[in-house]
Scaffold this motif. Structure first.
Motif, short mmCIF file in Angstrom:
data_model
loop_
_atom_site.label_atom_id
_atom_site.label_comp_id
_atom_site.label_asym_id
_atom_site.label_seq_id
_atom_site.Cartn_x
_atom_site.Cartn_y
_atom_site.Cartn_z
N ARG A 2 0.84 -1.21 0.00
CA ARG A 2 0.00 0.00 0.00
C ARG A 2 0.86 1.25 0.00
O ARG A 2 0.56 2.24 -0.69
N LEU A 5 2.19 1.90 -3.49
CA LEU A 5 1.21 2.53 -4.36
C LEU A 5 1.04 4.00 -4.05
O LEU A 5 0.94 4.83 -4.96
N ARG A 6 1.00 4.32 -2.78
CA ARG A 6 0.78 5.72 -2.40
C ARG A 6 1.96 6.60 -2.79
O ARG A 6 1.79 7.79 -3.06
N LEU A 35 -6.72 6.21 -5.99
CA LEU A 35 -5.57 6.91 -5.42
C LEU A 35 -4.93 7.84 -6.43
O LEU A 35 -4.25 8.79 -6.06
N LEU A 60 -5.33 -7.15 -0.53
CA LEU A 60 -5.42 -6.17 -1.62
C LEU A 60 -6.78 -6.24 -2.31
O LEU A 60 -7.39 -5.21 -2.60
N SER A 63 -9.69 -4.41 -0.76
CA SER A 63 -9.55 -2.97 -0.58
C SER A 63 -10.68 -2.18 -1.24
O SER A 63 -11.22 -2.57 -2.27
N TRP A 65 -9.91 0.64 -2.47
CA TRP A 65 -9.17 1.43 -3.45
C TRP A 65 -8.95 0.61 -4.72
O TRP A 65 -8.45 -0.51 -4.69
N GLU A 67 -6.85 0.86 -7.23
CA GLU A 67 -5.48 0.48 -7.56
C GLU A 67 -4.96 -0.67 -6.70
O GLU A 67 -4.13 -1.46 -7.15
N GLU A 68 -5.43 -0.77 -5.46
CA GLU A 68 -5.01 -1.89 -4.62
C GLU A 68 -5.61 -3.19 -5.13
O GLU A 68 -4.95 -4.23 -5.18
#
Length: 239
Positions: A2, A5-6, A35, A60, A63, A65, A67-68
């Protein structure tokens, strides 16, 4: 993962992605959150994530999110690409258990032909009996993304110039109510036509008159202009 990705996220992209993937009320991606990670950043994150265990992949895929979840799907694709026959079956089982997380067109399109297609291929190059049953079940699903998985899975066979899986799926989806499915079917037929134009034309002769307009337009995109007009006129006459 995570954190990786951030570090790649670009907040200015969030609004663009949210609009592109139709996250508004009543749209197919309603409620999805982004994100703002661009494709190169996602690829760099995959290098960190590719050796995650099942528990990490589940985390993942759970999630909120996008993208996760995409990273989790990409880990499964990466596993499939490195697996032997037994390992590939395990990846397929994992993927099918978590189709709930494969819930937008990009997640389907990066994975179905890389996981489902190879895993159901038999010694003769066609789907096994169990593979055909799986595709049939997915094609009958009320869930849009399941049906898209089925038709995108046939790309694995089309790339080997094995067309029956696609032709069967496309025939069964002629009356699908979703525009995203019309696009997918047309795209897959176009891919078949790139490899054997006679296969595409044979399908069109049987079905052009009742194909959804979007599917037909996508399918004939690479044909000569005059021929495209002719197929569109056939459809118009059929309606």
């Amino acid at each position: 993962m995570r954190a990786a990705l951030r570090r790649e996220a670009e907040p200015a992209r969030v609004k663009i992605l949210s609009s592109f993937f139709k996250t508004g009320p009543g749209q197919y991606g309603e409620g999805d959150k982004f994100l703002g990670v661009p494709a190169p950043g996602a690829r760099r994150a995959l290098l960190v994530a590719r050796d995650l265990d099942d528990r990490g992949v589940h985390a993942l895929l759970d999630s909120e999110w996008h993208e996760e979840r995409a990273l989790g799907v990409q880990v499964l694709v990466d596993r499939a690409g490195r697996a032997d026959a037994a390992g590939l079956r395990k990846v397929l089982e994992f993927y099918l258990r978590r189709l709930d997380a494969v819930n937008n067109w990009d997640l389907v399109d990066i994975s179905a032909h890389m996981i489902v297609g190879p895993a159901i291929e038999g010694p003769d190059g066609l789907p096994t009996a169990r593979g055909r049953a799986l595709l049939s079940r997915l094609l009958r699903s009320k869930r849009l993304w399941d049906r898209r998985v089925a038709v995108l899975a046939t790309l694995h066979f089309t790339r080997k110039r094995v067309f029956p899986p696609l032709l069967d799926a496309a025939s069964r989806l002629l009356d699908d109510p979703e525009d995203l499915m019309h696009k997918a079917v047309g795209w897959m037929l176009r891919e078949a036509g790139k490899r054997d134009a006679a296969v595409l034309r044979g399908f069109l002769r049987k079905n052009a008159a009742r194909m959804p307009r979007t599917a037909l337009r996508y399918a004939i995109e690479r044909l000569p202009v005059a021929e495209r007009r002719r197929w569109l006129s056939v459809r118009k006459a059929g309606r």
